[in-house]
Write an enzyme that holds these catalytic residues in place. Structure first.
Site, mmCIF file in Angstrom:
data_model
loop_
_atom_site.group_PDB
_atom_site.id
_atom_site.type_symbol
_atom_site.label_atom_id
_atom_site.label_comp_id
_atom_site.label_asym_id
_atom_site.label_seq_id
_atom_site.Cartn_x
_atom_site.Cartn_y
_atom_site.Cartn_z
ATOM 1 C CB SER A 116 32.071 33.492 46.805
ATOM 2 O OG SER A 116 31.273 34.135 46.435
ATOM 3 C CG HIS A 117 30.260 31.418 43.770
ATOM 4 N ND1 HIS A 117 31.566 32.682 44.143
ATOM 5 C CD2 HIS A 117 30.653 30.998 42.274
ATOM 6 C CE1 HIS A 117 32.264 32.193 42.889
ATOM 7 N NE2 HIS A 117 32.644 31.151 42.812
ATOM 8 C CG ASP A 287 28.088 35.583 46.478
ATOM 9 O OD1 ASP A 287 27.238 36.407 47.303
ATOM 10 O OD2 ASP A 287 29.514 35.415 46.299
ATOM 11 C CG ASP A 289 30.925 35.838 50.220
ATOM 12 O OD1 ASP A 289 30.073 35.930 49.017
ATOM 13 O OD2 ASP A 289 32.081 36.438 49.675
ATOM 14 C CG ASP A 291 30.983 38.831 48.172
ATOM 15 O OD1 ASP A 291 30.223 38.094 46.796
ATOM 16 O OD2 ASP A 291 32.101 38.649 47.562
ATOM 17 N NE ARG A 292 30.909 35.898 43.056
ATOM 18 C CZ ARG A 292 30.999 35.120 41.804
ATOM 19 N NH1 ARG A 292 30.640 33.901 40.777
ATOM 20 N NH2 ARG A 292 32.425 34.748 42.062
ATOM 21 C CE LYS A 388 31.687 40.375 44.625
ATOM 22 N NZ LYS A 388 33.044 39.257 44.740
HETATM 23 O O1 LIG Z 1 33.879 34.699 44.534
HETATM 24 P P1 LIG Z 1 33.759 36.109 44.657
HETATM 25 O O2 LIG Z 1 32.474 36.154 45.141
HETATM 26 O O3 LIG Z 1 34.260 36.139 45.821
HETATM 27 O O4 LIG Z 1 34.610 36.751 43.758
HETATM 28 C C1 LIG Z 1 35.740 37.009 43.601
HETATM 29 O O5 LIG Z 1 35.904 35.861 42.193
HETATM 30 C C2 LIG Z 1 35.260 36.551 41.007
HETATM 31 C C3 LIG Z 1 35.871 36.073 39.714
HETATM 32 O O6 LIG Z 1 35.503 34.815 39.778
HETATM 33 P P2 LIG Z 1 36.415 34.014 38.318
HETATM 34 O O7 LIG Z 1 37.770 34.106 38.937
HETATM 35 O O8 LIG Z 1 35.827 32.333 39.197
HETATM 36 O O9 LIG Z 1 35.855 34.404 37.561
HETATM 37 C C4 LIG Z 1 36.098 38.078 40.909
HETATM 38 O O10 LIG Z 1 35.096 38.841 39.840
HETATM 39 C C5 LIG Z 1 35.786 38.751 41.927
HETATM 40 O O11 LIG Z 1 36.002 40.050 42.292
HETATM 41 C C6 LIG Z 1 36.686 37.769 43.344
HETATM 42 O O12 LIG Z 1 36.341 38.261 44.301
HETATM 43 MG MG LIG Z 2 31.143 36.228 47.049
#
Ligand SMILES: O=P([O-])(O)O[C@H]1O[C@H](COP(=O)(O)O)[C@@H](O)[C@H](O)[C@H]1O
Ligand SMILES: [Mg+2]
Length: 561
Positions: A116-117, A287, A289, A291-292, A388
């Site tokens: 992800s990020h 981000d 991937d 989704d953000r 998302k």
């Molecule tokens: O990382 P992503 O974009 O896949 O995002 C992921 O993690 C986020 C929270 O991250 P943390 O547990 O660090 O607060 C969640 O809100 C999100 O639904 C999940 O898909």
């Molecule tokens: Mg992501």
């Protein structure tokens, strides 16, 4: 020629427990002998319904180790009796695109290769996530099963002789142990772009951007060298007619140019800076991937993710998808600001509060009870897929601006005028030592059963708050009755203000503390105030109640949003 599969002996690795969104670890961890193979075998073995005849989608954000992992997964799918793998060209597919393709081709699921990020590169992070047949991240029941298997695994199945080229679209047929096996390499963006054109009114957005009906809206999209680059190029530059200077960092890089591909005010600093100069009316970043998302208006006017989803939910009549399907219910994750609750109340639809993690929205969507949802962590989306979706959020915003012929800031001001403003901020303390952070969380947890904590008044800088309730958030899924416990400690005040503490579930090592602070104001004279000023007393109270500085040794957060 029929290719041979082998059963390889292996031993369990500790800690292959998927977090909020899959298994995220340092690349070096995934590079250990058998480590990646073990986890992929856990995914395949945990799949319900069996693998014979199944199809899986595979792709990721293009980060370092992604191609190698794709190759391993294809060989292991062949070794485990999967019938077909659909893979993005060069292994590239955004997370929303994987979800879209799983649903479109009705596959048994998909494997997403991303952290992800988190930063990428040989010394940074990698991740593997399994999505089920509804297109969404596997629920806890499945990830728990994967983890159980990881603790006992003794062997995995692989077809090492299978060599397949994923650099050009096309279909490759193999015979593996006398069974047919197909790898279809697909254009990374086509299915997703086609779907966006169904959901949104592209001509209306194009008119807005090109100025067919007045002043053009100058947009600035920053893909942060993540996977969204090719999607941004196709959608905003080619389909919607934005000028070439409207999109930056659109070449995906294995190390994201050395940055955190995280769309927030700290890590997307170059977008914020460019927007402050005032030439652009709308800015966005995504981000790694895809989704953000982060949305900014003229002069870097910041739209909190909690407000962003509320505004979209309040303006669905400018989006053809919702005009056609209606809006069934709304939802947010627990720490997310409560602005969307007010929209749900006015519209007379259900609103759900789920734990952090997009997987918790899936059942509600599948049951037809949820249309639009979002999270404070820069996640916004709808039931068009089961992830998302950053680009979807930008297209939703542009649809609203086109329909209302106004600015981002005006949209927010009018929203607050109708509903009042939920001031929100999040403080992140990244990469702390785990021990003291766990201790802090258990002390906070203990307060929920401390009779002296409830009813107590806390004062800072002349502002007094009285504690109404403290709990560690627990969620019972209304559809399947599954229970998720200890999802974050909430300290709720008598006036509706609150603060929340939880540990991040997406890091690869150490602990990241997240502190969320929110208060509600209905007095219009407060609406244009800075959230940091308004929330300062409550922030200080939260810091002192939690003893965060003592536990973490940090005087300042690493990121404030
Ligand atoms: O990382 P992503 O974009 O896949 O995002 C992921 O993690 C986020 C929270 O991250 P943390 O547990 O660090 O607060 C969640 O809100 C999100 O639904 C999940 O898909
Ligand atoms: Mg992501």
């Amino acid at each position: 020629m029929s290719l041979t599969c082998y059963t390889k002996a292996t031993k369990p690795f500790q800690g292959q427990k998927p977090g909020t969104s899959g298994l995220r670890k340092a690349v070096k961890v995934f590079q250990q002998d058998h480590y990646t193979e073990n986890f992929v075998q856990c995914i395949l073995s945990a799949m319900s319904g069996g693998l014979t005849g199944s199809t899986l989608v595979v792709g990721g954000d293009g980060r370092y180790f992604g191609k190698k992992a794709c190759d391993t997964i294809i060989k292991m799918c062949a070794g485990n009796g999967v019938r077909k793998v659909i893979v993005g060209e060069n292994g590239i597919l955004s997370t929303p695109c994987v979800s879209c393709m799983i649903r479109k081709y009705k596959t048994s699921g998909g494997i997403v290769l991303t952290a992800s990020h988190n930063p990428g590169g040989p010394d940074a992070d990698f991740g593997i996530k399994f999505n089920i047949s509804n297109g969404g991240p596997a629920p806890d029941s499945v990830t728990n099963k994967m983890y159980e298997i990881s603790r006992e695994i003794v062997e995995y199945r692989i077809c090492p002789e299978l060599h397949c080229d994923i650099s050009t679209p096309g279909t490759q047929q193999f015979v593996v142990e006398n069974r047919p096996f197909t790898v279809e390499v697909v254009d990374s963006v086509k299915d997703y772009v086609d779907y966006m054109k169904e959901i949104f009114d592209f001509p209306a957005i194009k008119d807005l951007i090109t100025g067919a009906k007045g002043q053009p809206l100058k947009i600035l999209i920053n893909a942060m060298h993540g996977v969204t680059g090719p999607y941004v190029k196709k959608i905003f530059l080619e389909e919607l007619g934005a000028s070439p200077d409207s999109a930056v960092n659109i070449v995906p890089l294995e190390d994201f140019g050395g940055h955190h591909p995280d769309p927030n005010l700290t890590y997307a600093a170059d977008l914020v800076k460019a927007m402050k100069e005032g030439d652009f009316g709308f800015g966005a970043a995504f981000d790694g991937d895809g989704d953000r998302n982060m949305i900014l208006g003229h002069k870097a006017f910041f739209v909190t993710p909690s407000d962003s989803v509320a505004v979209i939910a309040d303006n669905t009549d400018s989006i053809p998808y919702f005009k056609k399907n209606g809006v069934k219910g709304l939802a947010r994750s627990m720490p997310t600001g409560c602005a969307i609750d007010r929209v749900a109340e006015k519209k007379g639809v259900e609103v759900f509060e789920v734990p952090t993690g997009w997987k918790y929205f899936g059942n509600l969507m599948d049951a037809g009870r949820l249309s639009i949802c979002g999270e404070e962590s820069f996640g916004t989306g709808s039931d068009h897929i089961r992830e998302k979706d950053g680009i979807w959020a930008v297209l939703a915003w542009l649809s609203i601006l086109a329909a209302r012929n106004t600015t981002v800031e005006q949209v927010l001001l009018s929203h607050w005028g109708t509903y009042g403003r939920n001031f929100f901020t999040r403080y992140d303390y990244e990469n702390c030592e785990s021990g003291p952070c766990n201790q802090m969380m258990s002390e906070l947890d203990a307060m929920s059963s401390d009779p002296g904590a409830v009813g107590k008044e806390h004062t800072h800088a002349g502002k007094t708050y009285k504690v109404a309730k403290i709990d560690n958030f627990e969620y019972t899924d209304p559809i399947d009755g599954s229970v998720a416990k200890k999802q974050g400690v909430r300290v709720l005040m008598t006036d509706g203000s609150r603060f929340v503490f939880r540990l991040s579930g997406t890091g690869s090592s150490g602990a990241t503390v997240r502190m969320y602070v929110e208060s509600y104001e209905s007095d219009p004279s407060t609406f244009t105030k800075d959230a940091q000023d308004v929330l300062k007393p409550l922030v200080e109270i939260a810091l002192s109640v939690s003893k965060l500085k003592e536990f973490t040794g940090r005087q300042q957060p690493t990121v404030i949003t």
